[in-house]
Design an enzyme around this catalytic site. Structure first.
Site, PDB file in Angstrom:
ATOM      1  N   GLY A 235     -14.230  -5.056   5.329  1.00  0.00           N
ATOM      2  CA  GLY A 235     -15.175  -5.591   6.302  1.00  0.00           C
ATOM      3  C   GLY A 235     -15.537  -7.047   6.092  1.00  0.00           C
TER       4      GLY A 235
ATOM      5  CE  LYS B 108      -3.830  -1.970   2.721  1.00  0.00           C
ATOM      6  NZ  LYS B 108      -4.946  -2.016   1.774  1.00  0.00           N
TER       7      LYS B 108
ATOM      8  N   GLY C 104     -11.101  -2.725   8.455  1.00  0.00           N
ATOM      9  CA  GLY C 104     -10.757  -2.871   9.861  1.00  0.00           C
ATOM     10  C   GLY C 104     -11.947  -2.929  10.797  1.00  0.00           C
TER      11      GLY C 104
END
Lengths: 202, 295
Positions: free
Chosen positions: B215, B82, B154
Site C-alpha cells: 500500500g 514471487k 495493490g
C-alpha cells in the site's frame, strides 16, 4: 591526536549499522553520514556493503562524488567493503557502463565476479597483517580484484578451492578494501586495522 | 575446500545489503531499467502488479521464467521473484534460474492452505510477509531470511502496512520488558519457538531485516514507514500505476533515504502527478483481502 577519531559510515544505503557497531567496538567514534555537514566532522569514512549500482546512482543524485574525491585526495583514509570496494576502485568490470566510482584505489575489480546470490558463500581465509588466526569471510554477490597497480598491497587471497589465489583484500596508501563483509561477523580485526590507519594519519 | 553456500549468514546478509533501499515491482525489462535508474536497490519481477491481479482476478501464479530471465539480463541490481505460498515447485524453478531472492507471497494465489515452503533447504534466500510477530517468527523458523509487513497489496492504502509494522515492533518491545519466566508463555502465545523468542527479547529486534510493503504509494508513505522502524520499502503497484513512474520512483527512493528530513521529503513530493487511484482497504470484501493469506 587527542581522543578517538570519528569514522563516518556513508549512509546512501546498505549495512551501515553493522559498520558503526564494529567501529565503536574497536574504540572509534562513529555514526551514519547522510549529509555533507555530517561528512565535515569525519576523520575517515567507511563505504559499506550494499548494491554498488544503487550506491553509485544515489551518490550521483546527492552530489557525493566531488566531496568524497576531494577528501580522498587530501589524504582522508577510506575503507570499502564489497560494494564499498567497487566504489573506491579506479576501474570496474561487468558494471553498467555509466557506473561512476570515487576511485583512488589503483585496481581493476570485477562486479559480482563470484556469481549471483545463489553462489554467495562464506569461507576462512588467511590475512597475515591481522595475525595467524584465519578470518571468516562472508561473500555476498561479491566482487573480486582482477589486477592491482604497483602501489597496492595484497592483504588476502582465497586460500583453497577452484578460486585459490583470487585477491579479496587490499590496501593502497590510506585506502583499504575487502570483497567480503567483515561487518557481518563479530571479528573486528579489519575495523581495528583501519582505525589504526586512521590514528596514524590524523 | 571450506566454502559454504546457502548458509543463514549469506541469506540474511544479502538482505542487510538492501537496507535503506526501495524494491520495486516491475513487469518488463523497460520498467526494470527505469527502476534501476531511479536508484532502486532491487526489483521484483512479476507478470501483473498486485493492482492488476486484484482487478483481473483469476489464479495468480509464478511469472514466466523467460520474462524473469529477461529482467535479470536487463539490470545489474538483484532480481527477486514471487512464488505462491507453499508452492515449493515454483520455488525450485526460481532457484534454478538464479533469481537472487524469492518472495513467498500472499499476492499470488496460495498453493497450500496449511503449509508454507520449507525454506531452509534452499540455497536461494526467501522473504515472507507477516502481520504480527508470531507470524514473522514462524516464517523465520521455516527459513525466511527477510521479513516484510504484509500491508494490503495493490490498494495504495498504507493503513494496513502501518498496522502490521506497529504490531510487529510493539510486540518486540513487549518481549523486551518480560522476565525469563514470562517468555515461556509469550512463546506459547506467539506460537513461535522459545529460543527464537528469547533471542528477539534479548536483541530487541528480529534476527533478520524487516522491510515494509503493501500500500505504499507516496514519498510521505515511505518516509513514515521508515520512521516507524522499517529497514526499507517494497513498492508494488504504487510506481508503475501512477501518472509519472520515473519521477515517482526517484521521489520514493529519495524519501526513503532522507526519511527523517521532512523538507527533503517535501521536495521529493512536488509535482509528481497522479498517484495510483487506490482502493480503501475498508471497502474491500473480506475474502478479497490478501493479508489473511498465510498464517
Amino acid at each position: 591526536m587527542s581522543g578517538a577519531p570519528f569514522v563516518g559510515v556513508l549512509a546512501l544505503q546498505g549495512d551501515v549499522r553493522e559498520h558503526v557497531e564494529a567501529l565503536e567496538t574497536v574504540g572509534a567514534r562513529s555514526g551514519a553520514v547522510r549529509t555533507l555537514e555530517e561528512f565535515r566532522g569525519c576523520d575517515a569514512v567507511v563505504v559499506p556493503g550494499g548494491e554498488s549500482t544503487t550506491m553509485s546512482r544515489l551518490a550521483l543524485i546527492d552530489g557525493w562524488f566531488e566531496p568524497l574525491r576531494e577528501a580522498r585526495s587530501a589524504g582522508m583514509p577510506m575503507f570499502g567493503t564489497c560494494a564499498g570496494m567497487i566504489m573506491l576502485a579506479d576501474q570496474v568490470l561487468d558494471a553498467r557502463p555509466d557506473q561512476e566510482t570515487i576511485g583512488g584505489l589503483d585496481v581493476v575489480v570485477r562486479r559480482n565476479a563470484f556469481g549471483r546470490q545463489v553462489d554467495s558463500f562464506e569461507t576462512d581465509i588467511s590475512v597475515p597483517v591481522l595475525g595467524a588466526e584465519a578470518f571468516h569471510a562472508v561473500f555476498i554477490r561479491a566482487p573480486w580484484v582482477e589486477s592491482v597497480g604497483s602501489g597496492v598491497e595484497v592483504l588476502a587471497e582465497i586460500s583453497d578451492g577452484d578460486r585459490a589465489g583470487t585477491i579479496v583484500a587490499i590496501r593502497h596508501g590510506g585506502l583499504l578494501a575487502t570483497s567480503f563483509h567483515p561487518e557481518l561477523t563479530s571479528d573486528v580485526r579489519f575495523h581495528r586495522y583501519f582505525v589504526d590507519m586512521v590514528r596514524e594519519t590524523v | 575446500m571450506n566454502e559454504q553456500v546457502g548458509t543463514d549468514r549469506v541469506k540474511r546478509g544479502m538482505a542487510e545489503m538492501l537496507k535503506g533501499g526501495v524494491i520495486m515491482d516491475v513487469v518488463d525489462a523497460e520498467q526494470a531499467k527505469i527502476a534501476e535508474d531511479a536508484g532502486a536497490v532491487a526489483v521484483m519481477a512479476l507478470e501483473r502488479v498486485p493492482a492488476d491481479i486484484r482487478a483481473q482476478g483469476g489464479v495468480a501464479r509464478m511469472s514466466d521464467p523467460e520474462m524473469i530471465a529477461g529482467i535479470m539480463e536487463a539490470v545489474s541490481i538483484p532480481v527477486m521473484a514471487k512464488a505462491r505460498i507453499g508452492h515449493f515447485g515454483e520455488a525450485q524453478v526460481l532457484q534454478s534460474i538464479g533469481v537472487d531472492y524469492i518472495d513467498e507471497s500472499e499476492v499470488l494465489t496460495p498453493a497450500d492452505y496449511a503449509n508454507h515452503i520449507a525454506k531452509s533447504g534452499f540455497t536461494v534466500p526467501f522473504v515472507c510477509g507477516a502481520t504480527n510477530l508470531g507470524e514473522a517468527l514462524r516464517r523465520i523458523t521455516e527459513g525466511a531470511a527477510m521479513i516484510r509487513s504484509k500491508g494490503e497489496a495493490g490498494t495504495g492504502d498504507v493503513s494496513n502496512a502501518v498496522t502490521h509494522m506497529r504490531k510487529i515492533l510493539g510486540e518486540i518491545r513487549r518481549l523486551r520488558s518480560m522476565s525469563e519466566d514470562e517468555l515461556f508463555v509469550a512463546a506459547k502465545e506467539l506460537q513461535a519457538p522459545y529460543d527464537l523468542v528469547v533471542e528477539v527479547a534479548r536483541e530487541g529486534k528480529l534476527p533478520v531485516v524487516l522491510f515494509t510493503a503493501g500500500g505504499i504509494a507516496t514519498p510521505a508513505d515511505a518516509a513514515m514507514m521508515m520512521q516507524l522502524g522499517a529497514d526499507g520499502v517494497f513498492v508494488g503497484s504504487g510506481i508503475f500505476k501512477s501518472g509519472d513512474p520515473k519521477a515517482r520512483a526517484e521521489a520514493i527512493v529519495s524519501a526513503t533515504r532522507h526519511f527523517d528530513k521532512p523538507e527533503m521529503v517535501a521536495e521529493a513530493s512536488r509535482g509528481l502527478g497522479e498517484a495510483m487511484v487506490g482502493i480503501n482497504v475498508a471497502d474491500l470484501p473480506v475474502h478479497h483481502r490478501l493479508e489473511d493469506r498465510g498464517w
